[in-house]
Enzyme design. Structure first.
Site, PDB file in Angstrom:
ATOM      1  N   ARG A 125       2.719  -0.698  -4.803  1.00  0.00           N
ATOM      2  CA  ARG A 125       2.580  -2.134  -4.637  1.00  0.00           C
ATOM      3  C   ARG A 125       1.599  -2.463  -3.531  1.00  0.00           C
ATOM      4  O   ARG A 125       1.538  -1.786  -2.509  1.00  0.00           O
ATOM      5  CB  ARG A 125       3.918  -2.810  -4.371  1.00  0.00           C
ATOM      6  CG  ARG A 125       4.503  -2.769  -2.982  1.00  0.00           C
ATOM      7  CD  ARG A 125       5.169  -1.466  -2.560  1.00  0.00           C
ATOM      8  NE  ARG A 125       5.922  -0.779  -3.559  1.00  0.00           N
ATOM      9  CZ  ARG A 125       7.212  -0.933  -3.779  1.00  0.00           C
ATOM     10  NH1 ARG A 125       7.916  -1.724  -3.022  1.00  0.00           N
ATOM     11  NH2 ARG A 125       7.814  -0.244  -4.715  1.00  0.00           N
ATOM     12  N   GLY A 171       0.821  -1.209   0.000  1.00  0.00           N
ATOM     13  CA  GLY A 171       0.000   0.000   0.000  1.00  0.00           C
ATOM     14  C   GLY A 171       0.850   1.252   0.000  1.00  0.00           C
ATOM     15  O   GLY A 171       0.527   2.232   0.670  1.00  0.00           O
ATOM     16  N   HIS A 172       1.933   1.213  -0.775  1.00  0.00           N
ATOM     17  CA  HIS A 172       2.816   2.369  -0.874  1.00  0.00           C
ATOM     18  C   HIS A 172       3.705   2.246  -2.111  1.00  0.00           C
ATOM     19  O   HIS A 172       3.718   1.222  -2.775  1.00  0.00           O
ATOM     20  CB  HIS A 172       3.690   2.497   0.388  1.00  0.00           C
ATOM     21  CG  HIS A 172       4.613   1.353   0.595  1.00  0.00           C
ATOM     22  ND1 HIS A 172       4.282   0.244   1.344  1.00  0.00           N
ATOM     23  CD2 HIS A 172       5.874   1.123   0.143  1.00  0.00           C
ATOM     24  CE1 HIS A 172       5.291  -0.597   1.348  1.00  0.00           C
ATOM     25  NE2 HIS A 172       6.276  -0.092   0.621  1.00  0.00           N
ATOM     26  N   ALA A 173       4.441   3.326  -2.372  1.00  0.00           N
ATOM     27  CA  ALA A 173       5.473   3.341  -3.413  1.00  0.00           C
ATOM     28  C   ALA A 173       6.693   4.023  -2.808  1.00  0.00           C
ATOM     29  O   ALA A 173       6.604   4.660  -1.762  1.00  0.00           O
ATOM     30  CB  ALA A 173       4.992   4.101  -4.642  1.00  0.00           C
TER      31      ALA A 173
END
Length: 140
Positions: free
Chosen positions: A98, A51-53
């Site tokens: 992702r 839940g981040h990049a």
């Protein structure tokens, strides 16, 4: 940058009747210096991770045990990779969002990272990530 550079990487296997061995070398099997290793485990059924990049970080994800799916998103397209072999990793380029989902019971996700932990390297808000990859926010 983007999904075109993200890919599955088959790692070397030394076959032996007593059990196989796989090894990973910086800048040989992964396209970066490995500066950090961490792993996710005991993920409850139905839970999601990621839940981040990252602005600059590159990573290789490996299913050391069990299986899980990784949904990659570069702001234009999405692609899902299923990981279930300890000799296959998923290389994730910088500026790719992702989500890690569908963890099997007992799954272990090992992550090799190109740099030390730095909270300022994260995009944790999807809208902020989209603005950055579309050029309306400085990447950092």
């Amino acid at each position: 940058m983007g999904l075109e550079r993200c890919r599955a990487i088959d790692l070397p296997i030394v076959h032996d009747p007593r059990g196989n061995l796989t090894f990973i070398e910086s800048n040989r099997h992964v396209p970066f210096d490995i500066k950090r290793v961490y792993y996710l485990y005991d993920v409850p059924g139905g839970a999601e991770r990621g839940g981040h990049a990252h602005k600059n970080l590159e990573q290789l994800l490996i299913a050391m045990s069990g299986s899980f799916d990784v949904i990659l998103d570069d702001g234009l397209a999405k692609q899902t990779f299923s990981l279930n072999r300890s000799y296959r990793g998923l290389y994730i380029e910088r500026l790719v969002w992702r989500e890690i989902v569908n963890f099997s019971s007992g799954a272990v996700c090992m992550v090799l990272a190109s740099d030390f932990y730095d909270e300022t390297d994260y995009y944790r808000d999807y809208d902020e990530f989209i603005k950055a990859v579309r050029g309306t926010v400085p990447v950092g």
